[in-house]
Design an enzyme around this catalytic site. Structure first.
Site, PDB file in Angstrom:
ATOM      1  CG  HIS A 147      -5.679  -5.598  -3.329  1.00  0.00           C
ATOM      2  ND1 HIS A 147      -5.598  -4.228  -3.381  1.00  0.00           N
ATOM      3  CD2 HIS A 147      -4.774  -6.071  -4.227  1.00  0.00           C
ATOM      4  CE1 HIS A 147      -4.668  -3.889  -4.278  1.00  0.00           C
ATOM      5  NE2 HIS A 147      -4.154  -4.985  -4.792  1.00  0.00           N
ATOM      6  NE  ARG A 155      -9.870  -1.580  -9.049  1.00  0.00           N
ATOM      7  CZ  ARG A 155      -9.465  -0.928  -7.947  1.00  0.00           C
ATOM      8  NH1 ARG A 155      -8.749  -1.572  -7.012  1.00  0.00           N
ATOM      9  NH2 ARG A 155      -9.767   0.315  -7.744  1.00  0.00           N
ATOM     10  CE1 TYR A 177      -4.119  -1.643  -0.188  1.00  0.00           C
ATOM     11  CE2 TYR A 177      -3.459  -2.853   1.770  1.00  0.00           C
ATOM     12  CZ  TYR A 177      -4.328  -2.663   0.712  1.00  0.00           C
ATOM     13  OH  TYR A 177      -5.420  -3.501   0.561  1.00  0.00           O
ATOM     14  CB  THR A 201     -13.104   1.704  -2.100  1.00  0.00           C
ATOM     15  OG1 THR A 201     -12.250   1.912  -3.220  1.00  0.00           O
ATOM     16  CG2 THR A 201     -12.273   1.449  -0.849  1.00  0.00           C
ATOM     17  NE  ARG A 249     -13.459  -4.181  -2.515  1.00  0.00           N
ATOM     18  CZ  ARG A 249     -12.533  -3.352  -3.007  1.00  0.00           C
ATOM     19  NH1 ARG A 249     -12.905  -2.292  -3.717  1.00  0.00           N
ATOM     20  NH2 ARG A 249     -11.254  -3.596  -2.801  1.00  0.00           N
ATOM     21  CG  ASN A 269     -12.450  -3.342   0.801  1.00  0.00           C
ATOM     22  OD1 ASN A 269     -11.562  -4.115   1.169  1.00  0.00           O
ATOM     23  ND2 ASN A 269     -12.196  -2.201   0.194  1.00  0.00           N
TER      24      ASN A 269
HETATM   25  O1  CDP Z   1      -9.035  -1.306  -2.697  1.00  0.00           O
HETATM   26  P1  CDP Z   1      -9.372  -0.103  -3.543  1.00  0.00           P
HETATM   27  O2  CDP Z   1      -8.387   0.137  -4.674  1.00  0.00           O
HETATM   28  O3  CDP Z   1     -10.796  -0.115  -3.996  1.00  0.00           O
HETATM   29  O4  CDP Z   1      -9.288   1.170  -2.556  1.00  0.00           O
HETATM   30  P2  CDP Z   1      -8.078   2.177  -2.175  1.00  0.00           P
HETATM   31  O5  CDP Z   1      -8.641   3.550  -2.189  1.00  0.00           O
HETATM   32  O6  CDP Z   1      -6.872   1.932  -3.033  1.00  0.00           O
HETATM   33  O7  CDP Z   1      -7.753   1.800  -0.670  1.00  0.00           O
HETATM   34  C1  CDP Z   1      -7.037   0.626  -0.354  1.00  0.00           C
HETATM   35  C2  CDP Z   1      -7.714  -0.054   0.822  1.00  0.00           C
HETATM   36  O8  CDP Z   1      -7.587   0.759   1.971  1.00  0.00           O
HETATM   37  C3  CDP Z   1      -9.228  -0.256   0.656  1.00  0.00           C
HETATM   38  O9  CDP Z   1      -9.542  -1.407  -0.097  1.00  0.00           O
HETATM   39  C4  CDP Z   1      -9.701  -0.341   2.100  1.00  0.00           C
HETATM   40  O10 CDP Z   1      -9.514  -1.648   2.650  1.00  0.00           O
HETATM   41  C5  CDP Z   1      -8.727   0.630   2.813  1.00  0.00           C
HETATM   42  N1  CDP Z   1      -9.288   1.974   3.052  1.00  0.00           N
HETATM   43  C6  CDP Z   1      -9.534   2.376   4.358  1.00  0.00           C
HETATM   44  O11 CDP Z   1      -9.294   1.607   5.288  1.00  0.00           O
HETATM   45  N2  CDP Z   1     -10.032   3.631   4.607  1.00  0.00           N
HETATM   46  C7  CDP Z   1     -10.279   4.500   3.601  1.00  0.00           C
HETATM   47  N3  CDP Z   1     -10.756   5.722   3.870  1.00  0.00           N
HETATM   48  C8  CDP Z   1     -10.033   4.105   2.275  1.00  0.00           C
HETATM   49  C9  CDP Z   1      -9.542   2.835   2.022  1.00  0.00           C
HETATM   50 MG    MG Z   2      -6.493   0.921  -4.749  1.00  0.00          MG
END
Ligand code: CDP
Ligand code: MG
Length: 153
Positions: free
Chosen positions: A115, A85, A49, A91, A102, A112
């Protein structure tokens, strides 16, 4: 053919949803070519991440993603990155439409379940982060002629 990286997060393992989630990828016709269970360390979480490490919510994300075993996998198929995706949905499980993984199983922005790589560069980077080349088991499913027409490639 395209490969993408997926990760069944600790909530997916704890909630006994691994089988149902993997079934959805199999049912779609995607080919699973690598899979393993592991525990993510804080170091690996920061690499995975990297784009989020500076975010205010990163600490909570790291605690979550390192808080239990996960399952890492590589799935293969036509436009696999975009297809996966779309199967995941937005998300937050509160925004993801019904019919997505999700949307059907999550009511959380953080928890969620799964990944999926968000583009070709991320897919390459994440596959290399979790798998050695020798751990990837490419194969041609015998059912391929019943998954799509021969000119779809
Ligand atoms: O996984 P995705 O690409 O849809 O979302 P992201 O914006 O890249 O964020 C990565 C992961 O961080 C998410 O899948 C959530 O598990 C977590 N997250 C979080 O805990 N709090 C947020 N405000 C946004 C994301
Ligand atoms: Mg992401």
């Amino acid at each position: 053919m395209q490969r993408t990286f997926i990760l069944l997060k600790p909530d997916c393992v704890q909630r006994r949803l691994m089988g149902r989630v993997i079934s959805r990828f199999e049912e779609k016709g995607l080919n699973i070519v690598a899979m393993k269970m592991l525990r993510i360390t804080p170091e690996l979480a920061k690499q995975h991440y990297a784009e989020h490490v500076e975010k205010s919510w990163y600490g909570a994300l790291e605690a979550f993603i390192t808080g239990g075993p996960v399952v890492a996998a590589i799935v293969e198929g036509l436009d696999a990155i975009r297809v996966v995706r779309n199967m995941l949905g937005a998300t937050s499980g509160l925004d993801a439409p019904a019919g997505t993984i999700r949307g059907d199983f999550s009511g959380s922005r953080q928890m969620n379940l799964v990944h999926g790589s968000d583009g070709p560069e991320a897919a390459e980077r994440e596959m290399a982060l979790y798998f050695e080349e020798s751990e990837i088991c490419g194969y041609q499913p015998t059912i391929t002629p019943w998954l799509r027409a021969s000119d779809e490639s």
